[in-house]
Design a protein around this motif. Structure first.
Motif, mmCIF file in Angstrom:
data_model
loop_
_atom_site.group_PDB
_atom_site.id
_atom_site.type_symbol
_atom_site.label_atom_id
_atom_site.label_comp_id
_atom_site.label_asym_id
_atom_site.label_seq_id
_atom_site.Cartn_x
_atom_site.Cartn_y
_atom_site.Cartn_z
ATOM 1 N N THR A 13 0.831 -1.209 0.000
ATOM 2 C CA THR A 13 0.000 0.000 0.000
ATOM 3 C C THR A 13 0.863 1.255 0.000
ATOM 4 O O THR A 13 0.610 2.195 -0.766
ATOM 5 C CB THR A 13 -0.955 0.006 1.215
ATOM 6 O OG1 THR A 13 -1.768 -1.169 1.153
ATOM 7 C CG2 THR A 13 -1.829 1.241 1.225
ATOM 8 N N LYS A 36 -7.943 12.597 -2.494
ATOM 9 C CA LYS A 36 -8.963 11.895 -3.269
ATOM 10 C C LYS A 36 -8.381 11.334 -4.569
ATOM 11 O O LYS A 36 -8.499 10.141 -4.854
ATOM 12 C CB LYS A 36 -10.129 12.848 -3.575
ATOM 13 C CG LYS A 36 -11.259 12.212 -4.362
ATOM 14 C CD LYS A 36 -12.345 13.268 -4.637
ATOM 15 C CE LYS A 36 -13.537 12.697 -5.358
ATOM 16 N NZ LYS A 36 -13.302 12.267 -6.709
ATOM 17 N N SER A 39 -5.623 8.711 -3.947
ATOM 18 C CA SER A 39 -6.208 7.428 -3.524
ATOM 19 C C SER A 39 -6.772 6.666 -4.718
ATOM 20 O O SER A 39 -6.589 5.446 -4.825
ATOM 21 C CB SER A 39 -7.307 7.662 -2.488
ATOM 22 O OG SER A 39 -6.762 8.255 -1.331
ATOM 23 N N HIS A 45 -8.675 3.068 -0.768
ATOM 24 C CA HIS A 45 -9.728 3.910 -0.202
ATOM 25 C C HIS A 45 -9.057 5.104 0.493
ATOM 26 O O HIS A 45 -7.938 4.981 1.008
ATOM 27 C CB HIS A 45 -10.555 3.097 0.799
ATOM 28 C CG HIS A 45 -11.836 3.755 1.163
ATOM 29 N ND1 HIS A 45 -11.899 4.751 2.106
ATOM 30 C CD2 HIS A 45 -13.095 3.580 0.697
ATOM 31 C CE1 HIS A 45 -13.148 5.162 2.215
ATOM 32 N NE2 HIS A 45 -13.898 4.459 1.366
ATOM 33 N N ARG A 46 -9.738 6.240 0.507
ATOM 34 C CA ARG A 46 -9.187 7.425 1.181
ATOM 35 C C ARG A 46 -8.839 7.127 2.637
ATOM 36 O O ARG A 46 -7.829 7.610 3.151
ATOM 37 C CB ARG A 46 -10.188 8.583 1.134
ATOM 38 C CG ARG A 46 -10.231 9.260 -0.209
ATOM 39 C CD ARG A 46 -11.229 10.370 -0.215
ATOM 40 N NE ARG A 46 -10.794 11.409 0.722
ATOM 41 C CZ ARG A 46 -11.328 12.602 0.803
ATOM 42 N NH1 ARG A 46 -12.327 12.926 0.038
ATOM 43 N NH2 ARG A 46 -10.869 13.482 1.670
ATOM 44 N N LYS A 47 -9.663 6.350 3.294
ATOM 45 C CA LYS A 47 -9.394 6.008 4.694
ATOM 46 C C LYS A 47 -8.078 5.237 4.827
ATOM 47 O O LYS A 47 -7.374 5.379 5.819
ATOM 48 C CB LYS A 47 -10.551 5.192 5.284
ATOM 49 C CG LYS A 47 -11.810 5.996 5.493
ATOM 50 C CD LYS A 47 -12.909 5.138 6.079
ATOM 51 C CE LYS A 47 -14.181 5.948 6.250
ATOM 52 N NZ LYS A 47 -15.279 5.140 6.780
ATOM 53 N N THR A 48 -7.780 4.441 3.813
ATOM 54 C CA THR A 48 -6.518 3.700 3.828
ATOM 55 C C THR A 48 -5.341 4.670 3.766
ATOM 56 O O THR A 48 -4.327 4.477 4.446
ATOM 57 C CB THR A 48 -6.463 2.701 2.651
ATOM 58 O OG1 THR A 48 -7.594 1.843 2.738
ATOM 59 C CG2 THR A 48 -5.186 1.884 2.676
ATOM 60 N N TYR A 50 -5.233 7.622 5.008
ATOM 61 C CA TYR A 50 -5.093 8.220 6.335
ATOM 62 C C TYR A 50 -4.588 7.242 7.393
ATOM 63 O O TYR A 50 -4.126 7.677 8.454
ATOM 64 C CB TYR A 50 -6.406 8.877 6.764
ATOM 65 C CG TYR A 50 -6.678 10.136 5.974
ATOM 66 C CD1 TYR A 50 -5.869 11.262 6.123
ATOM 67 C CD2 TYR A 50 -7.723 10.195 5.069
ATOM 68 C CE1 TYR A 50 -6.105 12.419 5.396
ATOM 69 C CE2 TYR A 50 -7.969 11.353 4.334
ATOM 70 C CZ TYR A 50 -7.156 12.456 4.506
ATOM 71 O OH TYR A 50 -7.385 13.599 3.781
ATOM 72 N N LEU A 51 -4.611 5.968 7.108
ATOM 73 C CA LEU A 51 -3.985 4.999 8.010
ATOM 74 C C LEU A 51 -2.458 5.105 7.932
ATOM 75 O O LEU A 51 -1.750 4.766 8.876
ATOM 76 C CB LEU A 51 -4.417 3.567 7.664
ATOM 77 C CG LEU A 51 -5.854 3.191 7.982
ATOM 78 C CD1 LEU A 51 -6.155 1.793 7.425
ATOM 79 C CD2 LEU A 51 -6.105 3.234 9.481
ATOM 80 N N HIS A 52 -1.973 5.573 6.781
ATOM 81 C CA HIS A 52 -0.527 5.670 6.546
ATOM 82 C C HIS A 52 0.021 7.083 6.747
ATOM 83 O O HIS A 52 1.165 7.245 7.164
ATOM 84 C CB HIS A 52 -0.193 5.169 5.141
ATOM 85 C CG HIS A 52 -0.511 3.728 4.951
ATOM 86 N ND1 HIS A 52 0.379 2.728 5.242
ATOM 87 C CD2 HIS A 52 -1.645 3.108 4.530
ATOM 88 C CE1 HIS A 52 -0.172 1.549 4.998
ATOM 89 N NE2 HIS A 52 -1.409 1.760 4.572
ATOM 90 N N THR A 54 -1.129 11.200 7.977
ATOM 91 C CA THR A 54 -2.149 12.054 8.593
ATOM 92 C C THR A 54 -2.611 13.157 7.648
ATOM 93 O O THR A 54 -3.753 13.600 7.717
ATOM 94 C CB THR A 54 -1.610 12.694 9.888
ATOM 95 O OG1 THR A 54 -0.389 13.382 9.577
ATOM 96 C CG2 THR A 54 -1.366 11.638 10.950
ATOM 97 N N THR A 55 -1.703 13.608 6.779
ATOM 98 C CA THR A 55 -2.003 14.674 5.816
ATOM 99 C C THR A 55 -1.198 14.437 4.549
ATOM 100 O O THR A 55 -0.261 13.619 4.524
ATOM 101 C CB THR A 55 -1.590 16.061 6.366
ATOM 102 O OG1 THR A 55 -0.166 16.046 6.576
ATOM 103 C CG2 THR A 55 -2.311 16.415 7.654
#
Length: 191
Positions: A13, A36, A39, A45-48, A50-52, A54-55
């Motif tokens: 990822t 967006k 990703s 996914h966008r949430k993925t 943010y798992l890696h 923060t910004t």
């Protein structure tokens, strides 16, 4: 305690995110790169994302950290108190062999803030190894280091803008003369 193996999904990822980012750097200004679109390109996914990270800025910093760590490996091959001419050679040789996305991040004005962070980090690394200007006051050191760092990076940017028409060895020799002896060292007297 046994060391944990890296999660291959995480590695895959992160690689996808960075590859999408590098493609986007080559195609657009910094302000156009969004989480967006990145990703979507990385097929995550966008949430993925943010798992890696923060910004988006955290991603920039991670990518530039990799570049600076590569530079540290190169500069650490020479003695800490090597003459400036050798430090200069390492800098220009290193920069000349970077991938195109690094060149764009260093030269494109929209990425300037991120590139400046890279050069401040490399300058700090070099001064922590050896500070030939330690006998000067801190404000004087700041002026000297600003002259050297900004001079180097802006010469590199000019070289790239001029399509690298000056061969790398000539660039290194010319900048060594300029940094060590000033403009008088290359000025030809008219007869």
């Amino acid at each position: 305690m046994p060391q944990r193996k890296p999660d291959l999904r995480v590695i895959k990822t992160q690689k996808a995110i960075k590859n999408a980012f590098k493609e986007m750097v080559m195609e657009m200004d910094a302000s156009k790169i969004t989480v967006k679109e990145l990703s979507e390109r990385a097929q995550i996914h966008r949430k993925t994302f943010y798992l890696h990270y923060t910004t988006m800025e955290a991603l920039y910093e991670d990518v530039l950290k990799e570049v600076s760590e590569s530079y540290y490996q190169a500069i650490d091959q020479i003695a800490p108190d090597a003459p400036f001419t050798e430090v200069n050679r390492v800098f220009f040789t290193f920069m000349a062999h970077q991938e195109p996305y690094v060149e764009k991040m260093v030269c494109d004005p929209s990425y300037r803030d991120f590139a400046d962070k890279l050069f401040l980090a490399t300058l700090s690394h070099n001064r922590n190894r050896y500070n030939p200007y330690q006998d000067y006051s801190r404000p004087e050191q700041n002026i000297i280091n600003t002259f050297l760092a900004l001079g180097s990076v802006n010469i590199y940017r000019r070289w790239v803008a001029d399509k690298k028409m000056v061969p790398l060895e000539s660039l290194i020799e010319l900048t060594n003369q300029l940094f060590m002896n000033g403009i008088a060292s290359i000025r030809k007297e008219k007869k």
